[in-house]
Design an enzyme around this catalytic site. Structure first.
Site, PDB file in Angstrom:
ATOM      1  N   GLU A  59      59.641  -6.770  78.487  1.00 40.76           N
ATOM      2  CA  GLU A  59      59.932  -5.917  79.839  1.00 40.76           C
ATOM      3  C   GLU A  59      59.863  -4.248  77.974  1.00 40.76           C
ATOM      4  OE1 GLU A  59      60.875  -8.309  79.116  1.00 40.76           O
ATOM      5  OE2 GLU A  59      61.960  -8.828  81.517  1.00 40.76           O
ATOM      6  N   GLU A 105      64.998 -15.319  82.625  1.00 41.06           N
ATOM      7  CA  GLU A 105      65.384 -14.641  82.701  1.00 41.06           C
ATOM      8  C   GLU A 105      66.563 -16.109  84.051  1.00 41.06           C
ATOM      9  OE1 GLU A 105      64.913 -10.937  83.168  1.00 41.06           O
ATOM     10  OE2 GLU A 105      67.132 -10.671  81.562  1.00 41.06           O
TER      11      GLU A 105
HETATM   12  N1  COA Z   1      55.347  -6.815  89.546  1.00 37.02           N
HETATM   13  C1  COA Z   1      54.722  -6.602  90.365  1.00 37.02           C
HETATM   14  N2  COA Z   1      53.119  -6.907  90.282  1.00 37.02           N
HETATM   15  C2  COA Z   1      53.072  -7.827  89.388  1.00 37.02           C
HETATM   16  C3  COA Z   1      53.662  -8.206  87.670  1.00 37.02           C
HETATM   17  C4  COA Z   1      55.118  -7.679  88.606  1.00 37.02           C
HETATM   18  N3  COA Z   1      55.407  -8.473  87.841  1.00 37.02           N
HETATM   19  N4  COA Z   1      52.617  -8.783  87.536  1.00 37.02           N
HETATM   20  C5  COA Z   1      51.976  -9.101  88.111  1.00 37.02           C
HETATM   21  N5  COA Z   1      51.809  -8.191  89.637  1.00 37.02           N
HETATM   22  C6  COA Z   1      50.701  -7.777  89.903  1.00 37.02           C
HETATM   23  C7  COA Z   1      49.567  -7.115  89.273  1.00 37.02           C
HETATM   24  O1  COA Z   1      50.150  -5.442  89.384  1.00 37.02           O
HETATM   25  C8  COA Z   1      48.297  -7.601  90.027  1.00 37.02           C
HETATM   26  O2  COA Z   1      47.836  -7.184  91.390  1.00 37.02           O
HETATM   27  P1  COA Z   1      46.852  -7.035  91.565  1.00 37.02           P
HETATM   28  O3  COA Z   1      46.304  -7.485  92.006  1.00 37.02           O
HETATM   29  O4  COA Z   1      47.166  -5.736  93.447  1.00 37.02           O
HETATM   30  O5  COA Z   1      45.920  -5.673  90.888  1.00 37.02           O
HETATM   31  C9  COA Z   1      47.833  -8.963  90.140  1.00 37.02           C
HETATM   32  O6  COA Z   1      49.896  -8.942  90.355  1.00 37.02           O
HETATM   33  C10 COA Z   1      48.109 -10.033  89.334  1.00 37.02           C
HETATM   34  O7  COA Z   1      48.284  -9.380  88.117  1.00 37.02           O
HETATM   35  P2  COA Z   1      47.152  -9.426  86.842  1.00 37.02           P
HETATM   36  O8  COA Z   1      47.371  -8.725  85.624  1.00 37.02           O
HETATM   37  O9  COA Z   1      46.148  -8.876  87.006  1.00 37.02           O
HETATM   38  O10 COA Z   1      46.541 -10.855  86.825  1.00 37.02           O
HETATM   39  P3  COA Z   1      46.431 -11.805  84.857  1.00 37.02           P
HETATM   40  O11 COA Z   1      46.282 -13.176  86.016  1.00 37.02           O
HETATM   41  O12 COA Z   1      45.421 -11.580  83.880  1.00 37.02           O
HETATM   42  O13 COA Z   1      47.712 -11.650  84.406  1.00 37.02           O
HETATM   43  C11 COA Z   1      50.037 -11.652  83.812  1.00 37.02           C
HETATM   44  C12 COA Z   1      48.937 -12.161  85.104  1.00 37.02           C
HETATM   45  C13 COA Z   1      51.769 -12.068  84.840  1.00 37.02           C
HETATM   46  C14 COA Z   1      50.432 -12.457  82.866  1.00 37.02           C
HETATM   47  C15 COA Z   1      50.616 -10.272  83.799  1.00 37.02           C
HETATM   48  O14 COA Z   1      50.290  -9.659  85.239  1.00 37.02           O
HETATM   49  C16 COA Z   1      51.899  -9.629  83.647  1.00 37.02           C
HETATM   50  O15 COA Z   1      51.987  -9.720  82.498  1.00 37.02           O
HETATM   51  N6  COA Z   1      52.396  -8.551  84.533  1.00 37.02           N
HETATM   52  C17 COA Z   1      54.023  -8.583  83.669  1.00 37.02           C
HETATM   53  C18 COA Z   1      54.745  -9.323  83.561  1.00 37.02           C
HETATM   54  C19 COA Z   1      55.944  -8.287  83.532  1.00 37.02           C
HETATM   55  O16 COA Z   1      56.190  -7.529  82.435  1.00 37.02           O
HETATM   56  N7  COA Z   1      57.504  -8.706  84.035  1.00 37.02           N
HETATM   57  C20 COA Z   1      58.248  -8.812  83.242  1.00 37.02           C
HETATM   58  C21 COA Z   1      59.112  -7.317  84.603  1.00 37.02           C
HETATM   59  S1  COA Z   1      60.619  -6.203  83.902  1.00 37.02           S
END
Ligand code: COA
Length: 696
Positions: free
Chosen positions: A125, A105
């Site tokens: 989301e 966004e």
């Molecule tokens: N908010 C808060 N914390 C987040 C986050 C977010 N949007 N996205 C990732 N994190 C944190 C995870 O909880 C994790 O924390 P930890 O190490 O304390 O457990 C850390 O970041 C790494 O995330 P992880 O998923 O374990 O790593 P990854 O490399 O496998 O994947 C992403 C990275 C970004 C692809 C994945 O974390 C993801 O899909 N995140 C969600 C994104 C999302 O939904 N965004 C929209 C929010 S409305």
């Protein structure tokens, strides 16, 4: 300005860098930092602004933890996006990593987007029970068209950089090392052109076909967010001016962020990541795993080998003789071919997997690998024999993983002669697709063996949960009581279809499949054999009527989908009730003196399926088989089709109320002949008012 956002001047351009590890999520501090940096930029005389981020990724979304705060609001971030877009100098987003949710966004509010070639983009989301809440529902269709926007928002999956360029989501692709220079260079051209604001663009298509198709998906998932996206936000994007569209989006988002569905999904987001963290395990040095051996290449072994190949491991498979080995290779190749046909694997990746696969006969072929996963038939004598051989042939320090769904890992470990090297792995079939992996920690499993197995599990992209040793571990131990009541209710007059309909009813529960459809798919023979072996072991139930229906169906050859007949009759993909099962249940009810004046009601079916699951989970917690309640919810939502938007059985238990559950368990316990063994922990929490899903 907060440390999470830094503003620099590079030549004639301002450069704003977001630095909020691990994934540069938009937290309150980042919003404050953006605000301060923009104020400074707005008074500067530079040609324009580059927005980028440090570390492994550009912004991967809003900070999900912030959503729990009662005064959470997206409006401060949204005002920043309007300021960026409405500014009179060009703003360029220079993005890398995973540009997700709020990150996308932010990028879309900029006037030009440059991305690295390996970057991925998504609107995840929906997986949190939300819609994009920072103008994403209105800007995305303006950039990529309504059809593509609907696909991205409804599926929540990512698209690669090449597709993003094709769709018009980004304007240019460069290699990672050139990203910032390319963004700065872009101003030479941008300065000459009028500023291009996404909100001012019109939508190129009406997306009618996609919207209609996705409505079915929304209904199937019973997702409030999907309905809000399809029938609210996207329609607003199509029919209303941008300003009204973002108002509509804000109303929908504010409603969803406080909804029960979204709260449950956010809980699971952190539960899934937390499950892989085991106290005391993070700190130890990990045994290295670079090469993987798979012993026994039936359906399960082949799936495990494919999962390891896809993750880039060198894999050696082994079978008892050459004929079985060739059959195993055939299975692996067929799976890889299928992935190519579905577009999930390129021809190049396919070829690479083939070169990474080695094979041999007998355990000696595995003497050099770092981990062996044995996936031989589920039979204790065989497993013990295989463990002894592996204990002898595997190199010192190699990990021996026994793939089992119910058997005693400690006993198998003892048979190996090196129990500290042994760990249990409970994969779900098909192993290259199913997300869940239960890792079973034996009494003697070395901590570094557990740590290495968890790391391996992450690399093969599994959602991993650690279980202690008990019959069925976390998942199947709970499934046993679920199946027990399922079959008992059939002897009391309920049909398989009636029971499945209750489990699958989204207004009551919403399981992906009811227990009978699940047994038919997994194989009635597999389920029955496990029960028979458990009863024969002397540790299992002694009641001759225990799960008698499934055992008799097994004898009668009604093995489910694989034989075309089980609880249902199968023709191709369509299933219809099998009247023979109800007749068999009626006969067994007579034989075993099951008397009920009327078949169970829908409410009774619901309670007798769900409440024993919850009760068993409480025992599992009490016995420390699971470290945390949330681990149990991860097992059931990742491996057993429990709806994610209910958070899992324990989250759902808290929603229903523990007092009510205990009361109903007491009612069934008083009425039944068997002992419902109500958990003291459940009673204690019901009395104290504490949450079951927070235990651990
Ligand atoms: N908010 C808060 N914390 C987040 C986050 C977010 N949007 N996205 C990732 N994190 C944190 C995870 O909880 C994790 O924390 P930890 O190490 O304390 O457990 C850390 O970041 C790494 O995330 P992880 O998923 O374990 O790593 P990854 O490399 O496998 O994947 C992403 C990275 C970004 C692809 C994945 O974390 C993801 O899909 N995140 C969600 C994104 C999302 O939904 N965004 C929209 C929010 S409305």
């Amino acid at each position: 300005m907060g440390q999470t956002v830094v503003l620099k001047t590079v030549g004639k351009v301002s450069l704003l860098e977001i630095d909020n590890p691990p994934v540069n999520a938009i937290s309150r501090a980042v919003v404050e930092g953006l605000d301060a940096a923009l104020r400074e930029y707005e008074t500067s005389g530079t040609l324009g602004l580059v927005i980028c981020a440090t570390g492994r990724t550009f912004v991967a979304g809003g900070d999900i933890a912030d959503f729990e705060s009662p005064d959470f609001s997206a409006s401060a971030f949204n005002d920043i996006l309007l300021r960026i877009e409405n500014g009179d100098r060009p703003v360029v987003a220079a993005v890398h990593g995973t540009v997700l949710g709020g990150g996308l966004e932010l990028a879309m509010a900029c006037h030009h987007r440059i991305s690295t070639q390996d970057c991925r983009f998504g609107m995840p989301e929906i997986k949190l029970g939300l819609i994009p809440g920072s103008h994403g529902t209105q800007r995305l269709p303006r950039l990529v068209g309504l059809r593509q926007a609907a696909e991205m928002m409804m599926r929540g999956s990512m698209v690669g950089a090449v597709d993003a360029l094709d769709f018009g989501l980004v304007d240019d692709l460069v290699s990672p090392e050139k990203l910032r220079d390319a963004a700065i260079d872009a101003f030479t051209k941008l300065a000459a052109d009028p500023i291009r604001r996404t909100s001012a663009q019109s939508i190129s298509d009406d997306g009618a076909d996609a919207l209609a198709g996705l409505e079915k998906l929304a209904a199937k998932r019973s997702s409030e967010a999907a309905f809000a996206a399809l029938s609210g936000a996207l329609i607003a994007a199509r029919d209303l001016p941008f300003e009204q569209g973002i108002d509509m989006e804000a109303q929908l988002f504010d409603r969803l962020v406080t909804s029960a569905q979204s709260k449950a999904q956010r809980y699971l987001f952190f539960a899934e990541r937390g499950a892989a963290r085991v106290p005391g395990v993070d700190a130890v040095s990990v045994r290295k795993i670079e090469t993987v051996g798979v012993l026994g290449v039936g359906t399960m072994g082949a799936g495990i080998a494919v999962a390891a190949l896809l993750a880039g491991y060198l894999v050696t498979i082994s079978e008892a003789d050459d004929e079985l080995l060739q059959a195993g290779v055939g299975r692996i190749n067929a799976t890889l071919d299928g992935l190519v046909k579905k577009g999930r694997l390129t021809e190049g990746q396919h070829q690479k997997c083939r070169t990474m696969l080695h094979k041999g006969v007998g355990p000696a072929a595995l003497s050099d690998v770092d981990i062996v996963i044995e996936a031989v038939f589920e039979d204790m004598d065989l497993k013990r024999r295989v463990a002894a051989e592996l204990g002898k042939y595997c190199k010192p320090g190699a990990i021996i993983a026994t793939n089992t769904s119910t058997l005693d890992v400690n006993e198998i470990a003892r048979a190996s002669g090196r129990p500290e090297d042994v760990v249990g792995t409970h994969f779900f079939s098909p192993a290259h697709i199913m997300k869940l992996l239960e890792v079973v920690r034996g009494n003697a499993t070395a901590t570094e063996v557990l740590a290495a197995t968890l790391k391996f599990a992450r690399r093969i992209e599994k959602t991993v949960v650690v279980s202690g040793v008990c019959y069925g571990f976390i998942g199947n131990r709970m499934a046993e009581v679920y199946m027990r009541e399922n079959e008992a209710m059939q002897l009391e007059g309920a049909t398989p279809a009636e029971i499945d309909a209750v489990a699958q009813d989204p207004d009551l529960w919403g399981m992906a499949m009811g227990p009978n459809r699940m047994l038919d798919m997994a194989g009635v023979d597999v389920g029955a054999r496990t029960v028979i072996e458990w009863m024969a072991s002397g540790d299992g139930p002694t009641d001759p009527a225990y799960r008698i229906l499934c055992r008799r169906m097994f004898e009668a050859g009604l093995h489910g989908q694989k034989t075309g007949k089980g609880y249902y009759l199968y023709e191709g993909r369509s299933a219809s009730p099998n009247p023979a099962v109800h007749a068999l249940a009626t006969q067994l009810a007579k034989d075993f003196n099951f008397t009920r004046s009327a078949p169970p009601s829908r409410q009774e079916i619901f309670e007798r399926l769900l409440f024993p699951l919850i009760n068993e989970a409480a025992h599992i917690l009490d016995e420390k088989i699971a470290a945390r309640a949330s681990d149990i919810d991860v097992v059931w939502t990742s491996g057993y089709g429990f709806p994610k938007w209910r958070g899992g059985p324990l989250w759902m238990a808290d929603d229903i109320g523990l007092g009510k559950i205990v009361e109903r368990l007491e009612f069934y316990d008083a009425r039944a002949d068997n002992n419902w063994n109500i958990s003291p922990l459940l009673r204690k929490l019901a009395a104290s008012g504490d949450r079951l899903s927070s235990v651990g």
